[in-house]
Write an enzyme that holds these catalytic residues in place. Sequence first.
Site, PDB file in Angstrom:
ATOM      1  N   PHE A 192     -32.905 -10.881 -25.740  1.00 11.08           N
ATOM      2  CA  PHE A 192     -31.797 -11.583 -25.111  1.00 11.08           C
ATOM      3  C   PHE A 192     -31.925 -11.556 -23.585  1.00 11.08           C
ATOM      4  O   PHE A 192     -32.950 -11.946 -23.051  1.00 11.08           O
ATOM      5  CB  PHE A 192     -30.460 -11.054 -25.634  1.00 11.08           C
ATOM      6  CG  PHE A 192     -30.203 -11.427 -27.072  1.00 11.08           C
ATOM      7  CD1 PHE A 192     -29.866 -12.732 -27.406  1.00 11.08           C
ATOM      8  CD2 PHE A 192     -30.325 -10.506 -28.094  1.00 11.08           C
ATOM      9  CE1 PHE A 192     -29.655 -13.111 -28.736  1.00 11.08           C
ATOM     10  CE2 PHE A 192     -30.111 -10.865 -29.429  1.00 11.08           C
ATOM     11  CZ  PHE A 192     -29.781 -12.172 -29.750  1.00 11.08           C
ATOM     12  N   SER A 193     -30.915 -11.077 -22.870  1.00 10.52           N
ATOM     13  CA  SER A 193     -30.913 -11.255 -21.409  1.00 10.52           C
ATOM     14  C   SER A 193     -31.880 -10.364 -20.658  1.00 10.52           C
ATOM     15  O   SER A 193     -32.012 -10.510 -19.440  1.00 10.52           O
ATOM     16  CB  SER A 193     -29.499 -11.084 -20.863  1.00 10.52           C
ATOM     17  OG  SER A 193     -28.708 -12.194 -21.232  1.00 10.52           O
ATOM     18  N   ILE A 194     -32.576  -9.467 -21.336  1.00  9.55           N
ATOM     19  CA  ILE A 194     -33.712  -8.812 -20.679  1.00  9.55           C
ATOM     20  C   ILE A 194     -34.740  -9.881 -20.303  1.00  9.55           C
ATOM     21  O   ILE A 194     -35.523  -9.709 -19.367  1.00  9.55           O
ATOM     22  CB  ILE A 194     -34.313  -7.711 -21.575  1.00  9.55           C
ATOM     23  CG1 ILE A 194     -33.315  -6.556 -21.733  1.00  9.55           C
ATOM     24  CG2 ILE A 194     -35.627  -7.187 -21.018  1.00  9.55           C
ATOM     25  CD1 ILE A 194     -33.789  -5.445 -22.650  1.00  9.55           C
ATOM     26  N   LYS A 216     -34.141 -12.489 -18.715  1.00  2.44           N
ATOM     27  CA  LYS A 216     -33.873 -12.847 -17.317  1.00  2.44           C
ATOM     28  C   LYS A 216     -34.694 -11.976 -16.370  1.00  2.44           C
ATOM     29  O   LYS A 216     -35.303 -12.471 -15.407  1.00  2.44           O
ATOM     30  CB  LYS A 216     -32.382 -12.669 -17.009  1.00  2.44           C
ATOM     31  CG  LYS A 216     -31.433 -13.563 -17.789  1.00  2.44           C
ATOM     32  CD  LYS A 216     -29.995 -13.206 -17.469  1.00  2.44           C
ATOM     33  CE  LYS A 216     -29.011 -14.209 -18.074  1.00  2.44           C
ATOM     34  NZ  LYS A 216     -28.979 -14.191 -19.541  1.00  2.44           N
TER      35      LYS A 216
END
Length: 393
Positions: free
Chosen positions: A112-114, A116
Amino acid sequence: MNNTFQDVHGFARRDVTLANWRTAPFSRWAFHNVRDLVPTAEFRSLRPEPERALDSGARLDARLEQPLEGASTLRAYLEKAAADAFLVMRDGRVVLEHYAPHSGANARHIVFSISKSLTALLSGILEAEGVIDPDRPVSHYLPEARGGAYGDCSVRDVLDMRVSLDFEEAYLDPLSAFARYRRAMLWNPPQPGETPENLADFLLTLQKGPGPHGGPFAYASPNSDVLGLLIERVTGARFADLFETLLWQPMGARNDGYVTVDAIGTPRTAGGMCVTARDLARVGELLRTGGTVGGRQVVPERWIDDMTRNGDREAWRAGRNVALPDGRYRSQWYQTGEADGAYCAIGIHGQWLYVDPSTETVIVKLSSQDDPLGDETNHDIFTLFRTLSRMTL
């Protein structure tokens, strides 16, 4: 006869759909098998041979049952957190490793947002090569952004989540703009009668919020997808190919990874990357050691210094963040603000990459928590990570 899919997982494969893949119990399988549901682009390792998990036997059992501050035992914490993979690396060596029965050392898991934070590393490499200037406006690289939210913000505003954006990160509202966003990235099923749109088309419809850019920290996933669009535009290359060539292979990743893409191949750089726990730990170790592997500078040391030392604390506080009251956010990474200099990357549903340079420790947790925000604002998880960082393992 071999066990069927339903015997192993408790549900049939046909039961897992775009409408439910991020919810329990389906997420326990889906988070390891995203490419069975959504189109993806692969980034390959140079050494794709299988890895063997650390075999600690009784010693691991004893560690899992050891009482810890912030949790009754590590085993109890991992069960509560629906952890699929958990490992601690000390000075580049895995010293504690645990996988759920359905997981393993070679199992790729959506982070997921890792994603980013991983995308920002690629941006930093391109910045050092003079390809991207964070002080330039986004519209310098993406002229079509003019007229929307990203028309007059800088790349630095995007990197530090200080874009004024009329958008709410409403994970559970099926009627929100966020749900439309997920349909554009092919993560949610289409609505009846809806005209399909791709990820770039959606991003360019977003409008500016009421305040100026460069104000309070305002977390918004579209920012990181815009960064992915920008990277592909300025290089003329596919994101997955760049990531493979400039980071994944030079870093020494041992497994291939992949990123989800939309209907025309645009990468979901804000949340669609899928990698193993060990390779994610190698990313943390790469940063901890100054970005160098085998004498080659992979991630610029100057960029790492900026990421770990800078970031506007007042912008963070003005963003009304519950956790990390002394924290900062810089280049898509969280700074804890603690004296140990720890920093981390975080993803919904319980994904963590935590680096404590003071004890040479890297911690990875990959989970399939049903609640998207199950521990992102949990102070206890930082207590647990700090405790593990200081333990003899």
